[in-house]
Design an enzyme around this catalytic site. Sequence first.
Site, PDB file in Angstrom:
ATOM      1  N   ASP A   9      27.116  73.565 -63.593  1.00 49.12           N
ATOM      2  CA  ASP A   9      26.112  72.626 -63.111  1.00 49.12           C
ATOM      3  C   ASP A   9      24.745  73.277 -63.401  1.00 49.12           C
ATOM      4  OD1 ASP A   9      24.862  70.536 -61.565  1.00 49.12           O
ATOM      5  OD2 ASP A   9      24.720  71.959 -59.898  1.00 49.12           O
ATOM      6  N   LEU A  10      23.685  72.509 -63.372  1.00 49.47           N
ATOM      7  CA  LEU A  10      22.358  73.069 -63.696  1.00 49.47           C
ATOM      8  C   LEU A  10      21.531  73.369 -62.434  1.00 49.47           C
ATOM      9  CD1 LEU A  10      20.105  73.667 -65.864  1.00 49.47           C
ATOM     10  CD2 LEU A  10      19.428  71.279 -65.597  1.00 49.47           C
ATOM     11  N   ASP A  11      21.144  72.281 -61.753  1.00 51.34           N
ATOM     12  CA  ASP A  11      20.243  72.428 -60.602  1.00 51.34           C
ATOM     13  C   ASP A  11      20.955  73.136 -59.453  1.00 51.34           C
ATOM     14  OD1 ASP A  11      18.015  70.928 -61.731  1.00 51.34           O
ATOM     15  OD2 ASP A  11      19.276  69.156 -61.525  1.00 51.34           O
ATOM     16  N   THR A  17      15.864  74.240 -58.959  1.00 52.60           N
ATOM     17  CA  THR A  17      14.911  73.134 -59.113  1.00 52.60           C
ATOM     18  C   THR A  17      14.816  72.278 -57.855  1.00 52.60           C
ATOM     19  OG1 THR A  17      16.740  72.085 -60.206  1.00 52.60           O
ATOM     20  CG2 THR A  17      14.955  72.837 -61.620  1.00 52.60           C
ATOM     21  N   LYS A  45      21.110  66.874 -53.054  1.00 57.05           N
ATOM     22  CA  LYS A  45      21.619  67.798 -54.080  1.00 57.05           C
ATOM     23  C   LYS A  45      22.812  67.184 -54.802  1.00 57.05           C
ATOM     24  CE  LYS A  45      20.084  72.289 -52.521  1.00 57.05           C
ATOM     25  NZ  LYS A  45      20.446  73.565 -51.897  1.00 57.05           N
ATOM     26  N   SER A 114      25.839  68.321 -65.753  1.00 57.09           N
ATOM     27  CA  SER A 114      24.783  68.087 -64.760  1.00 57.09           C
ATOM     28  C   SER A 114      24.499  66.606 -64.571  1.00 57.09           C
ATOM     29  CB  SER A 114      23.510  68.785 -65.246  1.00 57.09           C
ATOM     30  OG  SER A 114      22.393  68.361 -64.503  1.00 57.09           O
ATOM     31  N   ALA A 115      24.048  66.249 -63.371  1.00 59.79           N
ATOM     32  CA  ALA A 115      23.650  64.859 -63.098  1.00 59.79           C
ATOM     33  C   ALA A 115      22.246  64.573 -63.624  1.00 59.79           C
ATOM     34  CB  ALA A 115      23.675  64.611 -61.596  1.00 59.79           C
ATOM     35  N   ASN A 118      17.110  65.402 -67.045  1.00 58.88           N
ATOM     36  CA  ASN A 118      16.115  66.351 -67.573  1.00 58.88           C
ATOM     37  C   ASN A 118      16.755  67.672 -67.984  1.00 58.88           C
ATOM     38  OD1 ASN A 118      13.701  64.720 -66.997  1.00 58.88           O
ATOM     39  ND2 ASN A 118      14.272  65.014 -64.864  1.00 58.88           N
ATOM     40  N   LYS A 145      28.744  62.204 -59.847  1.00 60.53           N
ATOM     41  CA  LYS A 145      29.576  63.052 -58.990  1.00 60.53           C
ATOM     42  C   LYS A 145      29.551  62.442 -57.588  1.00 60.53           C
ATOM     43  CE  LYS A 145      27.797  67.110 -61.472  1.00 60.53           C
ATOM     44  NZ  LYS A 145      26.929  68.309 -61.418  1.00 60.53           N
ATOM     45  N   GLU A 169      29.449  75.114 -59.266  1.00 60.24           N
ATOM     46  CA  GLU A 169      28.734  74.003 -58.619  1.00 60.24           C
ATOM     47  C   GLU A 169      28.107  74.422 -57.297  1.00 60.24           C
ATOM     48  OE1 GLU A 169      27.589  71.101 -58.003  1.00 60.24           O
ATOM     49  OE2 GLU A 169      28.089  70.009 -59.789  1.00 60.24           O
ATOM     50  N   ASP A 170      26.929  73.871 -56.980  1.00 62.86           N
ATOM     51  CA  ASP A 170      26.323  74.168 -55.673  1.00 62.86           C
ATOM     52  C   ASP A 170      26.395  72.979 -54.720  1.00 62.86           C
ATOM     53  OD1 ASP A 170      24.379  72.655 -57.159  1.00 62.86           O
ATOM     54  OD2 ASP A 170      22.913  73.221 -55.632  1.00 62.86           O
TER      55      ASP A 170
END
Length: 232
Positions: A9-11, A17, A45, A114-115, A118, A145, A169-170
């Site tokens: 996952d990204l954020d 972010t 999130k 990622s969702a 960006n 998700k 994942e967070d």
Amino acid sequence: MNKKGFIFDLDGVIVDTAKYHFLAWKKLANSIGIDFSEAQNEQLKGVSRKRSLEKILKWGNKSLSEGEFKRLMGLKNDDYLSHINQMDTSEILPNVAQTLDFLKENKQAVALGSASKNAVPILKKVDLLEQFEAIVDGNDVSKAKPDPEVFLIGAKLLNKEPEDCIVFEDSVAGIKAANTANMISIGIGQKEVLHEADYVFTDFTEMSQDFLKGLISGKNKKQTKRNVSIDN
Ligand code: BG6
Ligand code: MG
């Protein structure tokens, strides 16, 4: 050698972010007379941009025309991007770059799941775009998700079966998505929040190379505790 698919996952996993999402959503919510707290930001999130605005409007008991809704989503994103534009490699979360290097050295397949719409500009800003063999982001999915779509597309692009994939994942929604996809779910954050994950680490500094090697070899497997806990 075993080759697994590792999906990040990204954020909240690669970069923090959430603080920029918070600033941008708060500014927008306040501009239409809605309060917005950090606790509410927590609940956004892993949630898509559209769904986030829907939730904020619900909390503020407000409804908007379709056109106004779109305009406000655009305003929020412009403000968010003004923060993103200031990012550099110093914002990569601890030990993430080292983990990506380790997986690459060990010839593992690595994707982003990622969702965010960006994701590519953010990865460019922190100079990590080249580390990913495949990128699946908010532009590629039709179901957010906890639907597993984002990770299943990632596995396909990496040419891996879902059971040979590992997800970092967070968010609770992301952990659910990974579990539904039958992938090993690794929570990055608090154990109490991410209790549905197969393994949880506060951050990547807690994760040893031995643990990663165990994932690659298959020694570290998907847990069955979710079924077990029902009997307690
Ligand atoms: C997720 C974030 O990764 O992406 C959410 O956790 C965010 O907070 C979502 O709403 C969508 O991101 P973006 O960048 O497309 O607005
Ligand atoms: Mg996240």
